[in-house]
Design a protein around this motif. Structure first.
Motif, PDB file in Angstrom:
ATOM      1  N   VAL A 133     101.806 -22.182  24.411  1.00 19.36           N
ATOM      2  CA  VAL A 133     102.600 -23.314  23.966  1.00 19.36           C
ATOM      3  C   VAL A 133     101.862 -24.391  24.299  1.00 19.36           C
ATOM      4  CG1 VAL A 133     104.865 -22.112  25.040  1.00 19.36           C
ATOM      5  CG2 VAL A 133     103.361 -23.400  26.622  1.00 19.36           C
ATOM      6  N   VAL A 134     102.237 -25.663  23.745  1.00 19.20           N
ATOM      7  CA  VAL A 134     101.528 -26.791  23.837  1.00 19.20           C
ATOM      8  C   VAL A 134     102.651 -28.010  24.111  1.00 19.20           C
ATOM      9  CG1 VAL A 134      99.705 -26.403  22.124  1.00 19.20           C
ATOM     10  CG2 VAL A 134     101.887 -27.282  21.240  1.00 19.20           C
ATOM     11  N   VAL A 135     102.196 -28.924  24.625  1.00 18.24           N
ATOM     12  CA  VAL A 135     102.926 -30.185  24.932  1.00 18.24           C
ATOM     13  C   VAL A 135     102.376 -31.123  24.115  1.00 18.24           C
ATOM     14  CG1 VAL A 135     104.026 -31.596  26.537  1.00 18.24           C
ATOM     15  CG2 VAL A 135     103.631 -29.465  27.152  1.00 18.24           C
ATOM     16  N   PRO A 136     103.148 -31.423  22.826  1.00 15.58           N
ATOM     17  CA  PRO A 136     102.257 -32.545  21.876  1.00 15.58           C
ATOM     18  C   PRO A 136     102.269 -33.907  22.440  1.00 15.58           C
ATOM     19  CG  PRO A 136     104.585 -31.891  21.422  1.00 15.58           C
ATOM     20  CD  PRO A 136     104.336 -31.100  22.487  1.00 15.58           C
ATOM     21  N   GLY A 137     103.018 -34.515  23.129  1.00 20.37           N
ATOM     22  CA  GLY A 137     102.978 -35.691  23.588  1.00 20.37           C
ATOM     23  C   GLY A 137     103.298 -36.738  22.522  1.00 20.37           C
ATOM     24  N   SER A 138     102.813 -37.826  22.143  1.00 18.02           N
ATOM     25  CA  SER A 138     102.744 -38.763  21.237  1.00 18.02           C
ATOM     26  C   SER A 138     101.418 -39.457  21.000  1.00 18.02           C
ATOM     27  CB  SER A 138     104.048 -39.867  21.455  1.00 18.02           C
ATOM     28  OG  SER A 138     103.741 -40.461  22.486  1.00 18.02           O
ATOM     29  N   TYR A 167     110.074 -23.557  17.653  1.00 19.45           N
ATOM     30  CA  TYR A 167     110.549 -22.840  18.832  1.00 19.45           C
ATOM     31  C   TYR A 167     110.101 -23.277  20.032  1.00 19.45           C
ATOM     32  CZ  TYR A 167     112.715 -18.797  16.438  1.00 19.45           C
ATOM     33  OH  TYR A 167     113.579 -18.125  15.719  1.00 19.45           O
ATOM     34  N   ILE A 168     110.746 -24.041  20.972  1.00 25.66           N
ATOM     35  CA  ILE A 168     110.381 -24.541  22.203  1.00 25.66           C
ATOM     36  C   ILE A 168     110.827 -23.354  23.390  1.00 25.66           C
ATOM     37  CG2 ILE A 168     110.662 -26.917  21.319  1.00 25.66           C
ATOM     38  CD1 ILE A 168     113.237 -27.202  23.019  1.00 25.66           C
ATOM     39  N   VAL A 169     110.087 -23.596  24.454  1.00 25.74           N
ATOM     40  CA  VAL A 169     110.422 -22.919  25.732  1.00 25.74           C
ATOM     41  C   VAL A 169     111.224 -23.680  26.690  1.00 25.74           C
ATOM     42  CG1 VAL A 169     109.496 -21.318  27.716  1.00 25.74           C
ATOM     43  CG2 VAL A 169     108.458 -21.508  25.213  1.00 25.74           C
ATOM     44  N   ASP A 170     112.443 -23.232  26.952  1.00 24.37           N
ATOM     45  CA  ASP A 170     113.204 -23.975  28.181  1.00 24.37           C
ATOM     46  C   ASP A 170     112.830 -24.028  29.485  1.00 24.37           C
ATOM     47  OD1 ASP A 170     114.312 -21.771  28.584  1.00 24.37           O
ATOM     48  OD2 ASP A 170     116.297 -22.058  27.709  1.00 24.37           O
ATOM     49  N   ALA A 171     113.531 -24.360  30.403  1.00 24.23           N
ATOM     50  CA  ALA A 171     113.138 -24.271  31.789  1.00 24.23           C
ATOM     51  C   ALA A 171     113.283 -22.972  32.281  1.00 24.23           C
ATOM     52  CB  ALA A 171     113.965 -25.244  32.656  1.00 24.23           C
ATOM     53  N   ARG A 182     114.165 -21.522  22.365  1.00 22.61           N
ATOM     54  CA  ARG A 182     115.244 -22.274  21.710  1.00 22.61           C
ATOM     55  C   ARG A 182     114.635 -22.702  20.203  1.00 22.61           C
ATOM     56  NH1 ARG A 182     119.150 -19.526  24.158  1.00 22.61           N
ATOM     57  NH2 ARG A 182     118.810 -20.020  26.573  1.00 22.61           N
ATOM     58  N   ARG A 183     115.450 -22.601  19.499  1.00 23.34           N
ATOM     59  CA  ARG A 183     115.165 -23.299  18.160  1.00 23.34           C
ATOM     60  C   ARG A 183     115.314 -24.640  18.191  1.00 23.34           C
ATOM     61  NH1 ARG A 183     116.450 -21.705  11.947  1.00 23.34           N
ATOM     62  NH2 ARG A 183     116.442 -23.780  10.984  1.00 23.34           N
ATOM     63  N   ARG A 184     114.582 -25.500  17.577  1.00 20.88           N
ATOM     64  CA  ARG A 184     114.796 -27.041  17.439  1.00 20.88           C
ATOM     65  C   ARG A 184     114.435 -27.379  15.971  1.00 20.88           C
ATOM     66  NH1 ARG A 184     114.159 -30.960  21.147  1.00 20.88           N
ATOM     67  NH2 ARG A 184     114.993 -29.396  22.703  1.00 20.88           N
ATOM     68  N   ASP A 185     115.404 -27.887  15.187  1.00 16.86           N
ATOM     69  CA  ASP A 185     115.096 -28.199  13.920  1.00 16.86           C
ATOM     70  C   ASP A 185     114.449 -29.670  13.908  1.00 16.86           C
ATOM     71  OD1 ASP A 185     116.544 -26.298  13.042  1.00 16.86           O
ATOM     72  OD2 ASP A 185     118.574 -27.303  12.847  1.00 16.86           O
ATOM     73  N   VAL A 186     113.472 -29.880  13.118  1.00 15.80           N
ATOM     74  CA  VAL A 186     112.404 -30.939  13.240  1.00 15.80           C
ATOM     75  C   VAL A 186     112.459 -31.617  11.767  1.00 15.80           C
ATOM     76  CG1 VAL A 186     110.957 -30.346  15.008  1.00 15.80           C
ATOM     77  CG2 VAL A 186     110.507 -29.629  12.652  1.00 15.80           C
ATOM     78  N   THR A 187     112.156 -32.909  11.701  1.00 19.65           N
ATOM     79  CA  THR A 187     111.581 -33.707  10.395  1.00 19.65           C
ATOM     80  C   THR A 187     110.111 -33.996  10.552  1.00 19.65           C
ATOM     81  OG1 THR A 187     113.801 -34.723  10.560  1.00 19.65           O
ATOM     82  CG2 THR A 187     112.174 -35.676   9.087  1.00 19.65           C
ATOM     83  N   LEU A 188     109.804 -33.577   9.240  1.00 21.10           N
ATOM     84  CA  LEU A 188     108.200 -33.696   9.337  1.00 21.10           C
ATOM     85  C   LEU A 188     107.773 -35.048   8.623  1.00 21.10           C
ATOM     86  CD1 LEU A 188     107.342 -30.503   7.387  1.00 21.10           C
ATOM     87  CD2 LEU A 188     107.638 -30.876   9.777  1.00 21.10           C
ATOM     88  N   ARG A 208     107.848 -28.134  25.350  1.00 23.35           N
ATOM     89  CA  ARG A 208     106.806 -26.936  25.312  1.00 23.35           C
ATOM     90  C   ARG A 208     107.360 -26.096  23.980  1.00 23.35           C
ATOM     91  NH1 ARG A 208     107.146 -23.492  30.676  1.00 23.35           N
ATOM     92  NH2 ARG A 208     109.193 -23.536  30.342  1.00 23.35           N
ATOM     93  N   VAL A 209     106.118 -26.377  23.187  1.00 20.66           N
ATOM     94  CA  VAL A 209     106.383 -25.940  21.687  1.00 20.66           C
ATOM     95  C   VAL A 209     105.340 -24.588  21.469  1.00 20.66           C
ATOM     96  CG1 VAL A 209     106.053 -26.327  19.310  1.00 20.66           C
ATOM     97  CG2 VAL A 209     106.802 -28.218  20.997  1.00 20.66           C
TER      98      VAL A 209
END
Length: 389
Positions: A66-71, A332-336, A341-347, A366-367
């Motif tokens: 998993v990675v935490v992308p930040g911004s 896909y993200i990993v919850d607590a 969990r699935r998470r829809d995103v806009t590119l 956490r992606v």
């Protein structure tokens, strides 16, 4: 008599015993049926739970990176289409009185210097006129020389009393008139030579010849119109059509990449002018993108452009984290609880190895970095963070 009573009693006992065995058989059958139903219900319930989270719990849960992308500051881009044109198109025509074209010296696609002759017009009559004026200059110069000599002789004799002062003044006037005639003739010759020079059709500045609309033998004049079209200094531009919102997002100096139709290469450019008005019909404006000359940039051609509108802070993910289906793009993200969990995103903008996420993530999640296609929503996993992150 007693024998008959004994037989009847025995038959009655046999009938009652057979009835008791029948009841016990039905009770056993009913119990078995209830047990089968209970087992089937338990299996069905367990099967539903396994479909939601098939992965085993505890130490048997699969490990996922998993990675935490930040911004990060990500360049915001605006896509546009439009046509190619010369940045400064120069129409070239006849500046003088015109005549019959004797030679055409350039072809479309040829570079020329400022003042270079593009075509010439026959000047046989004008040349004779210039020669005649040159002869008249020689006559006027001779008259001036004679008048000046006579004036000098008269001035030497006036002191001796042989010539009056009135005669001297007349000779001065004659000398001045001869000098004036000489200057007039010289000016007339200069004018004729300038007219003759204008019979040469010349490039007003250095640039690239785009079109040629004249041939030898053609009669041309100032009313003929455009004979050549040039691109000043060979500079090209793309006139990109943009909506009102996109036009507000960019500014003069924004960098851009332009790709002409049929061309795989992209050409770097820069916005040098934004339209001050919006077309009331299309609700669009023009952004003019300056480009350096290249043979692939043909005025009148169609092209697409990607304009860098500015920076925005957005999460960035490796392309391996992106998934898509009929519902769109997602990750896909990993919850607590370490469940997927699935998470829809806009590119947003896409680079060679990164994808900016314009919507759907805050950057703190956490992606799942890869192997998302082998996971299911709700599945328990063991998240692993790459070293150095």
């Amino acid at each position: 008599m007693n024998y008959e009573n004994g037989n009847l009693e025995g038959e009655r006992l046999l009938i009652e015993d057979s009835r008791d065995r029948g009841r016990r058989r039905w009770v056993i059958v009913a119990g078995v049926v209830l047990l089968v139903i209970a087992v089937a219900a338990w299996l069905a319930l367990r099967g539903g739970k396994d479909a939601e989270a098939p992965a085993p719990a505890g130490d048997q849960a699969p490990s996922v990176t998993v990675v935490v992308p930040g911004s990060q500051a990500v360049a915001r881009t605006v896509a546009a289409t439009g046509s190619l044109a010369a940045k400064r198109e120069m129409p070239v025509g006849v500046a003088g009185e015109g005549g019959m074209v004797s030679r055409v010296l350039v072809e479309p696609g040829q570079w020329v210097k400022a003042g270079q002759v593009l075509a010439t017009i026959d000047r046989s009559v004008q040349t004779q006129t210039a020669d005649s004026l040159a002869s008249q200059i020689n006559v006027a110069r001779a008259d001036l020389t004679l008048a000046q000599a006579e004036l000098e002789r008269a001035q030497s004799l006036v002191d001796r009393g042989f010539i009056s002062k009135a005669d001297v003044q007349r000779r001065i006037a004659t000398r001045d008139a001869a000098a004036a005639r000489l200057r007039v003739t010289q000016a007339t010759l200069s004018e004729q030579r300038a007219r003759n020079a204008r019979l040469d059709i010349r490039a007003p500045s250095p640039g690239l010849v785009l079109t040629r609309g004249v041939e030898p033998g053609q009669i041309v004049s100032s009313a003929t119109g455009v004979l050549f079209r040039m691109a000043a200094n060979g500079e090209m531009e793309m006139r990109a059509q943009l909506s009102e919102a996109d036009l507000q997002a960019i500014h003069v100096g924004s960098s851009a990449q332009v790709i002409p139709v049929g061309e795989k290469r992209s050409f770097a450019g820069r916005v040098w002018q934004l339209s001050p008005v919006i077309d009331p019909q299309s609700r669009q404006g023009i952004a003019r993108i300056q480009l350096s000359y290249d043979p692939a940039l043909r005025p009148g051609g169609f092209a697409s452009a990607t304009i860098i509108a500015g920076d925005a802070r957005q999460p960035e993910l490796p392309q391996s984290a992106l998934l898509s289906d009929s519902r769109g793009n997602y990750v896909y993200i990993v919850d607590a609880e370490n469940r997927v969990r699935r998470r829809d995103v806009t590119l947003g903008s896409v680079s060679d190895d990164k994808v900016a996420i314009a919507g759907g993530l805050t950057g703190n999640e956490r992606v799942v970095q890869a192997a998302g296609a082998f996971l299911n929503p709700g599945q328990l996993v063991k998240p692993v963070t790459p070293k150095g992150r």
